[in-house]
Design a protein around this motif. Sequence first.
Motif, PDB file in Angstrom:
ATOM      1  N   TYR A  27      48.292 -60.012  66.462  1.00 38.17           N
ATOM      2  CA  TYR A  27      49.387 -59.052  66.527  1.00 38.17           C
ATOM      3  C   TYR A  27      48.940 -57.640  66.150  1.00 38.17           C
ATOM      4  CZ  TYR A  27      52.527 -62.850  67.532  1.00 38.17           C
ATOM      5  OH  TYR A  27      53.140 -63.912  68.141  1.00 38.17           O
ATOM      6  N   LEU A  28      47.952 -57.541  65.285  1.00 37.11           N
ATOM      7  CA  LEU A  28      47.361 -56.245  64.982  1.00 37.11           C
ATOM      8  C   LEU A  28      46.725 -55.669  66.249  1.00 37.11           C
ATOM      9  CD1 LEU A  28      46.551 -54.053  62.933  1.00 37.11           C
ATOM     10  CD2 LEU A  28      44.568 -55.461  62.353  1.00 37.11           C
ATOM     11  N   GLY A  29      46.042 -56.525  66.994  1.00 35.72           N
ATOM     12  CA  GLY A  29      45.461 -56.094  68.264  1.00 35.72           C
ATOM     13  C   GLY A  29      46.514 -55.597  69.236  1.00 35.72           C
ATOM     14  N   LEU A  30      47.645 -56.295  69.319  1.00 35.10           N
ATOM     15  CA  LEU A  30      48.732 -55.847  70.191  1.00 35.10           C
ATOM     16  C   LEU A  30      49.261 -54.481  69.759  1.00 35.10           C
ATOM     17  CD1 LEU A  30      50.841 -59.086  70.782  1.00 35.10           C
ATOM     18  CD2 LEU A  30      49.203 -57.996  72.335  1.00 35.10           C
ATOM     19  N   ALA A  31      49.368 -54.281  68.456  1.00 32.88           N
ATOM     20  CA  ALA A  31      49.845 -52.996  67.952  1.00 32.88           C
ATOM     21  C   ALA A  31      48.863 -51.880  68.312  1.00 32.88           C
ATOM     22  CB  ALA A  31      50.058 -53.069  66.441  1.00 32.88           C
ATOM     23  N   TYR A  32      47.575 -52.163  68.186  1.00 31.52           N
ATOM     24  CA  TYR A  32      46.575 -51.167  68.574  1.00 31.52           C
ATOM     25  C   TYR A  32      46.676 -50.859  70.071  1.00 31.52           C
ATOM     26  CZ  TYR A  32      44.070 -51.235  64.109  1.00 31.52           C
ATOM     27  OH  TYR A  32      43.711 -51.094  62.788  1.00 31.52           O
ATOM     28  N   LEU A  33      46.907 -51.884  70.875  1.00 30.30           N
ATOM     29  CA  LEU A  33      47.068 -51.649  72.309  1.00 30.30           C
ATOM     30  C   LEU A  33      48.259 -50.744  72.581  1.00 30.30           C
ATOM     31  CD1 LEU A  33      46.433 -54.912  74.365  1.00 30.30           C
ATOM     32  CD2 LEU A  33      45.219 -52.753  74.448  1.00 30.30           C
ATOM     33  N   LYS A  34      49.338 -50.971  71.863  1.00 30.86           N
ATOM     34  CA  LYS A  34      50.534 -50.145  72.041  1.00 30.86           C
ATOM     35  C   LYS A  34      50.239 -48.678  71.744  1.00 30.86           C
ATOM     36  CE  LYS A  34      55.404 -49.879  71.123  1.00 30.86           C
ATOM     37  NZ  LYS A  34      56.561 -50.465  70.496  1.00 30.86           N
ATOM     38  N   LEU A  35      49.323 -48.441  70.807  1.00 31.22           N
ATOM     39  CA  LEU A  35      48.936 -47.068  70.468  1.00 31.22           C
ATOM     40  C   LEU A  35      47.771 -46.571  71.328  1.00 31.22           C
ATOM     41  CD1 LEU A  35      49.186 -47.072  66.575  1.00 31.22           C
ATOM     42  CD2 LEU A  35      50.826 -46.202  68.243  1.00 31.22           C
ATOM     43  N   ASN A  37      44.741 -47.853  71.767  1.00 35.25           N
ATOM     44  CA  ASN A  37      43.502 -47.917  71.005  1.00 35.25           C
ATOM     45  C   ASN A  37      42.799 -49.236  71.341  1.00 35.25           C
ATOM     46  OD1 ASN A  37      41.472 -48.020  69.133  1.00 35.25           O
ATOM     47  ND2 ASN A  37      42.722 -47.318  67.425  1.00 35.25           N
ATOM     48  N   PRO A  38      42.210 -49.324  72.548  1.00 35.32           N
ATOM     49  CA  PRO A  38      41.609 -50.594  72.965  1.00 35.32           C
ATOM     50  C   PRO A  38      40.401 -51.027  72.148  1.00 35.32           C
ATOM     51  CG  PRO A  38      41.159 -48.889  74.592  1.00 35.32           C
ATOM     52  CD  PRO A  38      42.108 -48.296  73.584  1.00 35.32           C
ATOM     53  N   ALA A  39      39.673 -50.085  71.570  1.00 34.86           N
ATOM     54  CA  ALA A  39      38.491 -50.449  70.775  1.00 34.86           C
ATOM     55  C   ALA A  39      38.890 -51.265  69.547  1.00 34.86           C
ATOM     56  CB  ALA A  39      37.710 -49.206  70.377  1.00 34.86           C
ATOM     57  N   ASP A  40      39.880 -50.785  68.813  1.00 39.96           N
ATOM     58  CA  ASP A  40      40.332 -51.524  67.635  1.00 39.96           C
ATOM     59  C   ASP A  40      41.062 -52.806  68.040  1.00 39.96           C
ATOM     60  OD1 ASP A  40      39.225 -49.781  65.810  1.00 39.96           O
ATOM     61  OD2 ASP A  40      41.059 -48.623  65.539  1.00 39.96           O
ATOM     62  N   SER A  44      40.218 -56.729  66.798  1.00 38.23           N
ATOM     63  CA  SER A  44      41.239 -57.634  66.264  1.00 38.23           C
ATOM     64  C   SER A  44      41.331 -58.916  67.088  1.00 38.23           C
ATOM     65  CB  SER A  44      42.594 -56.929  66.226  1.00 38.23           C
ATOM     66  OG  SER A  44      42.572 -55.877  65.303  1.00 38.23           O
ATOM     67  N   PHE A  45      41.316 -58.784  68.407  1.00 41.17           N
ATOM     68  CA  PHE A  45      41.404 -59.970  69.264  1.00 41.17           C
ATOM     69  C   PHE A  45      40.172 -60.863  69.097  1.00 41.17           C
ATOM     70  CE2 PHE A  45      44.167 -57.321  72.305  1.00 41.17           C
ATOM     71  CZ  PHE A  45      45.332 -57.724  71.672  1.00 41.17           C
ATOM     72  N   LYS A  46      38.997 -60.256  68.982  1.00 43.78           N
ATOM     73  CA  LYS A  46      37.778 -61.051  68.770  1.00 43.78           C
ATOM     74  C   LYS A  46      37.854 -61.826  67.461  1.00 43.78           C
ATOM     75  CE  LYS A  46      34.265 -58.684  71.464  1.00 43.78           C
ATOM     76  NZ  LYS A  46      32.993 -57.954  71.442  1.00 43.78           N
ATOM     77  N   GLU A  47      38.400 -61.187  66.453  1.00 43.10           N
ATOM     78  CA  GLU A  47      38.539 -61.860  65.155  1.00 43.10           C
ATOM     79  C   GLU A  47      39.543 -63.004  65.262  1.00 43.10           C
ATOM     80  OE1 GLU A  47      37.325 -62.337  61.162  1.00 43.10           O
ATOM     81  OE2 GLU A  47      36.465 -61.390  62.924  1.00 43.10           O
ATOM     82  N   ALA A  48      40.614 -62.796  66.003  1.00 37.73           N
ATOM     83  CA  ALA A  48      41.600 -63.866  66.201  1.00 37.73           C
ATOM     84  C   ALA A  48      40.948 -65.060  66.901  1.00 37.73           C
ATOM     85  CB  ALA A  48      42.783 -63.359  67.016  1.00 37.73           C
ATOM     86  N   VAL A  49      40.134 -64.801  67.902  1.00 39.54           N
ATOM     87  CA  VAL A  49      39.450 -65.877  68.633  1.00 39.54           C
ATOM     88  C   VAL A  49      38.417 -66.558  67.746  1.00 39.54           C
ATOM     89  CG1 VAL A  49      37.873 -66.332  70.551  1.00 39.54           C
ATOM     90  CG2 VAL A  49      39.901 -64.912  70.914  1.00 39.54           C
ATOM     91  N   TYR A  64      42.307 -59.235  79.351  1.00 38.65           N
ATOM     92  CA  TYR A  64      43.083 -58.060  79.747  1.00 38.65           C
ATOM     93  C   TYR A  64      42.324 -56.780  79.425  1.00 38.65           C
ATOM     94  CZ  TYR A  64      46.782 -54.559  79.756  1.00 38.65           C
ATOM     95  OH  TYR A  64      47.528 -53.438  79.992  1.00 38.65           O
ATOM     96  N   LEU A  65      41.726 -56.727  78.242  1.00 37.49           N
ATOM     97  CA  LEU A  65      40.947 -55.537  77.873  1.00 37.49           C
ATOM     98  C   LEU A  65      39.779 -55.336  78.814  1.00 37.49           C
ATOM     99  CD1 LEU A  65      40.930 -55.710  73.986  1.00 37.49           C
ATOM    100  CD2 LEU A  65      42.091 -54.033  75.428  1.00 37.49           C
ATOM    101  N   ASP A  66      39.168 -56.427  79.254  1.00 41.07           N
ATOM    102  CA  ASP A  66      38.054 -56.317  80.202  1.00 41.07           C
ATOM    103  C   ASP A  66      38.537 -55.725  81.527  1.00 41.07           C
ATOM    104  OD1 ASP A  66      36.223 -57.299  78.394  1.00 41.07           O
ATOM    105  OD2 ASP A  66      36.349 -59.358  79.126  1.00 41.07           O
ATOM    106  N   LEU A  67      39.753 -56.061  81.929  1.00 41.51           N
ATOM    107  CA  LEU A  67      40.312 -55.509  83.162  1.00 41.51           C
ATOM    108  C   LEU A  67      40.576 -54.011  83.050  1.00 41.51           C
ATOM    109  CD1 LEU A  67      42.856 -58.274  84.183  1.00 41.51           C
ATOM    110  CD2 LEU A  67      40.690 -57.727  85.294  1.00 41.51           C
ATOM    111  N   LEU A  68      40.829 -53.529  81.840  1.00 38.92           N
ATOM    112  CA  LEU A  68      41.118 -52.119  81.631  1.00 38.92           C
ATOM    113  C   LEU A  68      39.880 -51.225  81.751  1.00 38.92           C
ATOM    114  CD1 LEU A  68      43.602 -52.221  78.600  1.00 38.92           C
ATOM    115  CD2 LEU A  68      44.127 -51.908  81.027  1.00 38.92           C
ATOM    116  N   LYS A  69      38.722 -51.813  81.653  1.00 37.25           N
ATOM    117  CA  LYS A  69      37.467 -51.017  81.691  1.00 37.25           C
ATOM    118  C   LYS A  69      37.288 -50.363  83.031  1.00 37.25           C
ATOM    119  CE  LYS A  69      34.784 -53.528  78.308  1.00 37.25           C
ATOM    120  NZ  LYS A  69      33.597 -54.320  78.080  1.00 37.25           N
TER     121      LYS A  69
END
Length: 69
Positions: A27-35, A37-40, A44-49, A64-69
């Motif tokens: 959820y921290l990763g989702l919040a960063y995405l909302k702002l 901030n794909p790097a952060d 967060s997503f890597k840590e969740a996995v 999804y982040l890979d698609l954004l590149k």
Amino acid sequence: MEKTDLAIAEYKKALEIYPDYGAAHYYLGLAYLKLNNPADARVSFKEAVRIIPDTDQGHSALGYLDLLK
């Protein structure tokens, strides 16, 4: 303070207490995405996995982040 910034602060507090809380990392990763901030978000997503390797949400979020590149 915006709600998303407040959420990030709260997730970080939760992770200080319980660093292996996989859902909080996600959820921290989702919040960063909302702002936008794909790097952060990726961190967060890597840590969740790492914590919950069989999480479909975490893997999907990284994809999804890979698609954004």
